[in-house]
Design a protein around this motif. Sequence first.
Motif, PDB file in Angstrom:
ATOM      1  N   ARG A 140       0.927  -1.066  -0.048  1.00  0.00           N
ATOM      2  CA  ARG A 140       0.018  -0.022  -0.198  1.00  0.00           C
ATOM      3  C   ARG A 140       0.767   1.478  -0.178  1.00  0.00           C
ATOM      4  NH1 ARG A 140      -3.874   3.277  -1.329  1.00  0.00           N
ATOM      5  NH2 ARG A 140      -4.860   4.422   0.245  1.00  0.00           N
ATOM      6  N   ALA A 141       1.985   1.139   0.794  1.00  0.00           N
ATOM      7  CA  ALA A 141       2.910   2.449   0.827  1.00  0.00           C
ATOM      8  C   ALA A 141       3.436   2.473  -0.550  1.00  0.00           C
ATOM      9  CB  ALA A 141       4.005   2.122   1.735  1.00  0.00           C
ATOM     10  N   ALA A 142       3.915   1.604  -1.243  1.00  0.00           N
ATOM     11  CA  ALA A 142       4.294   1.747  -2.585  1.00  0.00           C
ATOM     12  C   ALA A 142       3.386   2.339  -3.445  1.00  0.00           C
ATOM     13  CB  ALA A 142       4.913   0.053  -3.208  1.00  0.00           C
ATOM     14  N   GLU A 143       2.356   1.994  -3.424  1.00  0.00           N
ATOM     15  CA  GLU A 143       1.144   2.744  -4.437  1.00  0.00           C
ATOM     16  C   GLU A 143       1.086   4.050  -3.941  1.00  0.00           C
ATOM     17  OE1 GLU A 143      -2.648   0.779  -3.510  1.00  0.00           O
ATOM     18  OE2 GLU A 143      -1.969  -1.271  -4.269  1.00  0.00           O
ATOM     19  N   LEU A 144       1.095   4.656  -2.741  1.00  0.00           N
ATOM     20  CA  LEU A 144       0.990   6.027  -2.399  1.00  0.00           C
ATOM     21  C   LEU A 144       2.152   6.736  -2.737  1.00  0.00           C
ATOM     22  CD1 LEU A 144      -0.773   5.352   1.171  1.00  0.00           C
ATOM     23  CD2 LEU A 144      -1.708   6.293  -0.795  1.00  0.00           C
ATOM     24  N   THR A 145       3.435   6.270  -2.673  1.00  0.00           N
ATOM     25  CA  THR A 145       4.520   6.973  -2.721  1.00  0.00           C
ATOM     26  C   THR A 145       5.217   6.868  -4.070  1.00  0.00           C
ATOM     27  OG1 THR A 145       6.120   5.061  -2.079  1.00  0.00           O
ATOM     28  CG2 THR A 145       5.137   6.796  -0.295  1.00  0.00           C
ATOM     29  N   GLY A 146       4.782   5.735  -4.848  1.00  0.00           N
ATOM     30  CA  GLY A 146       5.401   5.605  -6.238  1.00  0.00           C
ATOM     31  C   GLY A 146       6.920   4.906  -5.892  1.00  0.00           C
ATOM     32  N   LEU A 147       7.265   4.687  -4.879  1.00  0.00           N
ATOM     33  CA  LEU A 147       8.348   4.096  -4.571  1.00  0.00           C
ATOM     34  C   LEU A 147       8.369   2.600  -4.733  1.00  0.00           C
ATOM     35  CD1 LEU A 147       9.635   6.296  -1.339  1.00  0.00           C
ATOM     36  CD2 LEU A 147      10.459   6.170  -3.821  1.00  0.00           C
ATOM     37  N   GLY A 148       9.531   1.883  -4.994  1.00  0.00           N
ATOM     38  CA  GLY A 148       9.653   0.452  -5.319  1.00  0.00           C
ATOM     39  C   GLY A 148       9.663  -0.275  -3.969  1.00  0.00           C
ATOM     40  N   PRO A 149       9.010  -1.696  -3.942  1.00  0.00           N
ATOM     41  CA  PRO A 149       8.734  -2.399  -2.746  1.00  0.00           C
ATOM     42  C   PRO A 149      10.092  -2.761  -2.046  1.00  0.00           C
ATOM     43  CG  PRO A 149       7.521  -3.364  -4.348  1.00  0.00           C
ATOM     44  CD  PRO A 149       8.146  -2.342  -5.088  1.00  0.00           C
ATOM     45  N   GLU A 150      11.267  -2.736  -2.917  1.00  0.00           N
ATOM     46  CA  GLU A 150      12.785  -3.222  -2.566  1.00  0.00           C
ATOM     47  C   GLU A 150      13.315  -1.838  -1.726  1.00  0.00           C
ATOM     48  OE1 GLU A 150      15.836  -4.724  -1.341  1.00  0.00           O
ATOM     49  OE2 GLU A 150      14.263  -5.788  -2.248  1.00  0.00           O
ATOM     50  N   ALA A 151      13.074  -0.661  -2.276  1.00  0.00           N
ATOM     51  CA  ALA A 151      13.446   0.569  -1.706  1.00  0.00           C
ATOM     52  C   ALA A 151      12.818   0.695  -0.329  1.00  0.00           C
ATOM     53  CB  ALA A 151      13.221   1.744  -2.546  1.00  0.00           C
ATOM     54  N   LEU A 152      11.271   0.364  -0.274  1.00  0.00           N
ATOM     55  CA  LEU A 152      10.693   0.624   0.940  1.00  0.00           C
ATOM     56  C   LEU A 152      11.108  -0.593   2.049  1.00  0.00           C
ATOM     57  CD1 LEU A 152       7.318   0.979  -0.465  1.00  0.00           C
ATOM     58  CD2 LEU A 152       8.608   2.496   0.810  1.00  0.00           C
ATOM     59  N   ARG A 153      11.856  -1.670   1.760  1.00  0.00           N
ATOM     60  CA  ARG A 153      12.446  -2.701   2.642  1.00  0.00           C
ATOM     61  C   ARG A 153      13.772  -2.152   2.860  1.00  0.00           C
ATOM     62  NH1 ARG A 153      11.079  -6.617  -1.759  1.00  0.00           N
ATOM     63  NH2 ARG A 153       8.767  -7.089  -1.325  1.00  0.00           N
ATOM     64  N   ALA A 154      14.480  -1.758   2.199  1.00  0.00           N
ATOM     65  CA  ALA A 154      15.877  -1.708   2.428  1.00  0.00           C
ATOM     66  C   ALA A 154      16.706  -0.161   2.587  1.00  0.00           C
ATOM     67  CB  ALA A 154      16.780  -2.127   1.441  1.00  0.00           C
ATOM     68  N   ASP A 155      15.662   0.932   2.394  1.00  0.00           N
ATOM     69  CA  ASP A 155      15.957   2.279   2.355  1.00  0.00           C
ATOM     70  C   ASP A 155      15.449   2.842   3.457  1.00  0.00           C
ATOM     71  OD1 ASP A 155      16.605   4.821   2.349  1.00  0.00           O
ATOM     72  OD2 ASP A 155      16.424   5.284   0.167  1.00  0.00           O
ATOM     73  N   ASN A 178      11.601   4.122   3.532  1.00  0.00           N
ATOM     74  CA  ASN A 178      10.621   3.508   4.244  1.00  0.00           C
ATOM     75  C   ASN A 178       9.821   4.536   5.456  1.00  0.00           C
ATOM     76  OD1 ASN A 178      10.236   1.839   7.440  1.00  0.00           O
ATOM     77  ND2 ASN A 178      10.169   0.374   5.864  1.00  0.00           N
ATOM     78  N   VAL A 179      10.558   5.595   5.697  1.00  0.00           N
ATOM     79  CA  VAL A 179      10.090   6.485   6.477  1.00  0.00           C
ATOM     80  C   VAL A 179       9.037   7.274   5.748  1.00  0.00           C
ATOM     81  CG1 VAL A 179      10.319   8.774   7.730  1.00  0.00           C
ATOM     82  CG2 VAL A 179      11.895   6.722   8.152  1.00  0.00           C
ATOM     83  N   ALA A 180       9.329   7.578   4.470  1.00  0.00           N
ATOM     84  CA  ALA A 180       8.244   8.340   3.525  1.00  0.00           C
ATOM     85  C   ALA A 180       7.112   7.339   3.191  1.00  0.00           C
ATOM     86  CB  ALA A 180       9.120   8.362   2.186  1.00  0.00           C
ATOM     87  N   GLY A 181       7.396   6.284   3.189  1.00  0.00           N
ATOM     88  CA  GLY A 181       6.138   5.107   3.259  1.00  0.00           C
ATOM     89  C   GLY A 181       5.207   5.513   4.450  1.00  0.00           C
ATOM     90  N   GLY A 182       5.793   5.407   5.539  1.00  0.00           N
ATOM     91  CA  GLY A 182       5.042   5.290   6.557  1.00  0.00           C
ATOM     92  C   GLY A 182       4.197   6.612   6.763  1.00  0.00           C
ATOM     93  N   ALA A 183       4.803   7.880   6.617  1.00  0.00           N
ATOM     94  CA  ALA A 183       4.097   9.183   6.298  1.00  0.00           C
ATOM     95  C   ALA A 183       3.031   9.093   5.365  1.00  0.00           C
ATOM     96  CB  ALA A 183       5.321  10.080   6.035  1.00  0.00           C
TER      97      ALA A 183
END
Length: 635
Positions: free
Chosen positions: A122-137, A141-146
Amino acid sequence: MVCGALLLPLLAAAPADAQAPPSGLQSAFAEAAAEYRVPQSVLLGVSYLQSRWDAHSGAPSVTGGYGPMHLTDTRTALAGAPHHGEGTEDPRGDSARPPLLPEAEPSLDGVELPARLRTLPRAAELTGLGPEALRADPAANVAGGAALLAAAQRELGEPLSADPADWYGAVARFSGAEDGATAAAYANDVYDVIRGGAERSTDAGERVSLPARPRLTPDTDQVRSLGLRASAAEGTECPASVSCEWIPAPYEQFGEGDYGNHDRGNRPASQDIEFIVVHDTEGAWEGVLNLVQDPTYVSWQYSLRSTDGHIAQHVKAKDVAWHAGNWYVNAKSIGLEHEGFLASPDAWYTEAMYRSSARLVRYLAKKYDIPLDRQHILGHDTVPGPTSGTVPGMHTDPGPYWDWRHYFELLGRPFEATAGRSGGLVTILPEYAANRPEFTGCASRGEPCAVHGSSAVRLYSGPGTEYPLIKDIGLRPDGSGSTTGVNDIGSRVSTGQQYAVAGRSGDWTAIWYLGQKAWFHSPAAQPVAVPAKGLVVTPRAGRASVPVYGRAYPEAGAYPAGVPAQAVSPLPYELPAGQRYVVGDKMPGEYYYAVTFDTAGHRVVRGTDQYYEIQYGHRVAFVRAADVTAVPSGS
């Protein structure tokens, strides 16, 4: 109404005008807060409750959560999670009955995962960031939570306000809870963090701070607009500060003479409750709940969920659950199963679960007068085998990666020095993050585990790593040596355990352990133990050694007609003359006879023989009071 603060919050308030330059992660919180118009204090508070701002090098938590915001992608994370299968114990541990050896294991197969376990996509959809970036960066990840918090705020029809008091409902929604009580308990914890403030160095060495807002009062009525179900809390035995529901384990007959999955009792009127046993589930929440509701399986009193700290109670405290593999301990304990995996060092536990567990344990300890120490708050790995033949098969959870130091801080009983060097004892107390002993066998036999913080300290037969590891004759009757295996407890001690000092040599300290002199490395620059004092036992004068037991059963003459006398059988250990072992408690010999579904024949047998519970090796054990002398450790 605002919930009261944590029973014992351990958050050092950070001054609002701190001048230290921001870390990369601190800047990431600031940037994400600005981009998604989420108050930075809310973002920091949610992240602290999830991960204490640690990123865990991109490794998933026990429920498949990644990064500082614990964004979940459970199906991906747990697809290859190992199950620790070393234990072959009978969870009842009662030799008066045939062994119970259930074969079922928790599984995600066929389970429809709830939304709380799918927040990363869901965070990937909202931010346009890839799942791997959300896991590792961590910054991503903080942007996804926001983004998730901002989306929740909009869905509730609330403005993207700069006032953190206006975000209570969004924080409650972020928990992913399906009932209002759990969502509110989670949000209350976040706001407790914000009010108290926090400052710490993360596992990546970055300093992050959250200034205290002691007078912050959120709009708690917002939780009503979430449309969540009511919790089935009626009948539970939990403190008001946690979310708890009643999911009963069955007391049913399912065949000729067969019943499960616990025994009815009348504690504490019939027997004192003296222990709380900490387990991990070795499986995910949904599968574990299915198992405890199976009458042919085993049982425990409480399960705790990692994502939000939610608690399910299954067996009343008055009744005896089958969980510890030792009937004496079962009959006098309450079992807590924490969602997690022993052999996955980077499958970390959330702060939400640690805090919820600590609240529950404090409540139970106060209610049943249970001391808050490692002789009464046991890990499953410190429960002794009841007989010689059972010792090798006893389970070893929650394992070396459970943070006992932090847990006891949350319990309000932090471990600390209680004496000078002449006190005669040591309390094992490594710095969790910096203490990284080598373990093997997490993913496959013999292969090194990921380097990780640990509560465990390795023991050697001499003052140096060139000496062999200490042997455990109970685990290996053939006399073979201990290993660095993650499930091999033969040569290690754990945070909070206490032992009598047997010698010192430079940076090395010797303790009495399993009838031997065992050495650990504790340099002044990074000590792993602190001095202590207390009561110890040693064999009575004239005795070369005394036997050690795995249960404190009464003498044969104490059993009434109709109740078969249980053997008082020693373990394959001894307590030699000249050695000292720390006392946990003194108690009478006791046996709970409960081998039938009809409770009319159940009996508590209590003898005149007295026992001391001692810290003998990694596990506790018992010695007859008549065999030993108790003396102060410094004498």
